[in-house]
Design a protein around this motif. Sequence first.
Motif, short mmCIF file in Angstrom:
data_model
loop_
_atom_site.label_atom_id
_atom_site.label_comp_id
_atom_site.label_asym_id
_atom_site.label_seq_id
_atom_site.Cartn_x
_atom_site.Cartn_y
_atom_site.Cartn_z
N TYR A 1 -36.94 121.27 98.79
CA TYR A 1 -37.81 120.57 99.75
C TYR A 1 -38.78 121.55 100.40
CZ TYR A 1 -35.76 115.86 99.83
OH TYR A 1 -35.40 114.59 99.51
N TYR B 1 -39.33 114.36 105.51
CA TYR B 1 -38.97 115.77 105.67
C TYR B 1 -39.72 116.40 106.84
CZ TYR B 1 -38.26 120.71 104.38
OH TYR B 1 -37.93 122.04 104.37
N ILE C 1 -30.65 113.58 104.76
CA ILE C 1 -31.67 114.15 105.66
C ILE C 1 -31.18 113.95 107.09
CG2 ILE C 1 -33.09 112.03 105.45
CD1 ILE C 1 -35.54 113.98 105.95
N ASP D 1 -41.14 112.09 99.67
CA ASP D 1 -39.96 112.53 100.44
C ASP D 1 -40.36 113.54 101.52
OD1 ASP D 1 -38.08 111.04 98.92
OD2 ASP D 1 -37.87 112.65 97.44
N LEU D 2 -41.54 114.14 101.33
CA LEU D 2 -41.97 115.14 102.31
C LEU D 2 -42.42 114.50 103.62
CD1 LEU D 2 -43.89 117.64 99.99
CD2 LEU D 2 -41.51 117.75 100.77
N ILE E 1 -32.45 119.24 105.53
CA ILE E 1 -31.86 118.58 104.37
C ILE E 1 -30.51 119.24 104.11
CG2 ILE E 1 -32.09 118.23 101.86
CD1 ILE E 1 -34.19 116.63 103.27
N ASN F 1 -42.76 121.58 100.11
CA ASN F 1 -43.51 121.44 101.35
C ASN F 1 -44.47 122.60 101.56
OD1 ASN F 1 -43.90 119.72 103.66
ND2 ASN F 1 -43.01 121.36 104.90
N LYS G 1 -36.10 116.52 110.85
CA LYS G 1 -37.25 117.27 110.36
C LYS G 1 -36.81 118.61 109.76
CE LYS G 1 -41.63 119.18 111.89
NZ LYS G 1 -42.61 119.34 112.95
N HIS G 2 -37.18 118.84 108.52
CA HIS G 2 -36.86 120.09 107.82
C HIS G 2 -35.36 120.36 107.76
CE1 HIS G 2 -41.18 121.66 108.75
NE2 HIS G 2 -41.17 120.54 108.07
#
Lengths: 345, 345
Positions: free
Chosen positions: B330, B46, B6, B42-43, B12, B334, B9-10
């Motif tokens: 992900y 994320y 990661i 995990d979110l 991956i 999400n 943010k957002h």
Amino acid sequence: MKATLIHGKHDIRISDDVPDPRIRDDTDAVVRVVRSCICGSDLWPYNSAEPSAQGNRIGHEFLGVVEEVGSGVRNTRKGQLVVAPFVWADNTCDYCEQGLQTSCRHGGGWGSDDTDGGQGEAVRVPFADGTLVPMPGEPDEALLASMLTLSDVFPTGHHAAVSANVRKGDTVAVVGDGAVGLSAVLAAHRLGAERIILLGRHTDRTDLGREFGATDVVAERGDEAIEKVRELTGGDGVHAALECVGFTEALRTAIEVTRDGGLVGRVGVSQYDEVPLGVKSFMRNVGIRGGVAPARAYIEELLPDVLDGTVQPGKVFDRTVGFDGVPDGYRAMNDREALKVLIKP
Amino acid sequence: MKATLIHGKHDIRISDDVPDPRIRDDTDAVVRVVRSCICGSDLWPYNSAEPSAQGNRIGHEFLGVVEEVGSGVRNTRKGQLVVAPFVWADNTCDYCEQGLQTSCRHGGGWGSDDTDGGQGEAVRVPFADGTLVPMPGEPDEALLASMLTLSDVFPTGHHAAVSANVRKGDTVAVVGDGAVGLSAVLAAHRLGAERIILLGRHTDRTDLGREFGATDVVAERGDEAIEKVRELTGGDGVHAALECVGFTEALRTAIEVTRDGGLVGRVGVSQYDEVPLGVKSFMRNVGIRGGVAPARAYIEELLPDVLDGTVQPGKVFDRTVGFDGVPDGYRAMNDREALKVLIKP
């Protein structure tokens, strides 16, 4: 008859002309009060009640002799010495059967729901068979005081310990050195807690706490108290923390000193809306249980130890008054001059 | 080797050149990952991680084959199929012995504390004997998915039910229709709950909830949901409420729908600091327990029912991806497009 009335904030009066209680429902009894007392929770209305010209009945702990019973009463007999838990209950509904008489489907509180308060000469008792618990023998003076504690303060301390799942060998913290806190010490000790850390700063009270089984006393408050308890427990905290105050800070202290996987047993009447149980306690699996104590559920269990003197919860009474002394008894408890005031009508 | 990182943010990414895991301590094992997955938790990173050029390992659920063991490993053998709970632990300290491996004195989380994340080709496993649980037989594809849920999501649902003291015949509410909520339904059903009310509004999810044992579905939210659950339970509420979301409103709902004397089991990772447990819940003796689930403590208990197909928790996976599909997995979770994403390395 004589009874205590609350007319507003800091305005407790004794009236001479309160109507004598009479049987109304056939499951009622009338009990002549032998001992009553003032509860820490009576101080909440004492400090906040709206002015009332006619006054409201108050008091919810009493021990007395049955004077009369309704035609539907089966197990309660005239002349019996009985203790009344601080709420009345039918003791037959599903909540009562699971030991939660405070949620009885037909129950209620003394001095409200059109019943008498406990700080008077006599009381009409609804559901006499369900509510009242007979006391055996011819108890002496000291035993009467301990029996009276079965009405509220001792079972409340016990409820904290039971709710926090106190077991033999546990290390326990008790937050608060009022009569409930000291009763919680006694209850935890009775349940076999090996180490009992009492958080309180009034030496006369914590001394009684030590007599009741406290092994350590922490006079610090807030973060310092938390640090101290952690220090005393090798950094881990306690298996069970008994919250006997009702303020957020006491609750926070109880949560923070609880070991991972442990429980807080709360019995201090909540003056808070929120419990500080965020992600830290989530990761530590710290929980909270408890609430208003179903005293009725515990009396039979606690009684034998009271009768044989194994426990002497009546020692929380450090002042005895007649009706004339009740108003000053409230003041003394509110000023923390008295720990708990016994009333001899 | 390949592993998921990661970077913010957002963001991956799959890296091809993450160092291969090697035995470092003699109690380590190296496990070749057969199945991994993306967790609702995990979110949180994320949606919130700070930008990181080198990226951080992520993923904490995996099932794999032991490839190598350290010289101090006694019970874990090369070639064994094993499941790893979502925290590693020595499984010998006092916390582990009481079943609280999430508080292990020497344990830690995957992808942190200098260990590998689970969403990679292989993982160095500390305390292999304590951490890993061997899976018997030659499981087929469908069983692999259900076995993988023993790593986190199914024991987490089970922890909610255990924490709320779910018993045979109980009426239970489950707040949240994510993979944890559905697992909580399955766990409550497995423990004998007679009636299970699932609070959720995504029909595809609540349909699986019904398959898992939910008897009622409440699509309303907030006060309307509370009213609806009370209506369904004759006004009383449920014996146990399982909070599987982590937001204050879900928690409030869980508390309000709980019957007097009942418990909330919380397993939704707390995004709140305060729990609304004021005087109302105090008078009703409603408590709250739970937290991060000690999956390791439950695996042996849950495994037989997984093996014989009594429960099929693997049904929570509604999408399967290879490494290349992880970033979009992900995104899909999400966006609530996927319930839970299985990763086949």
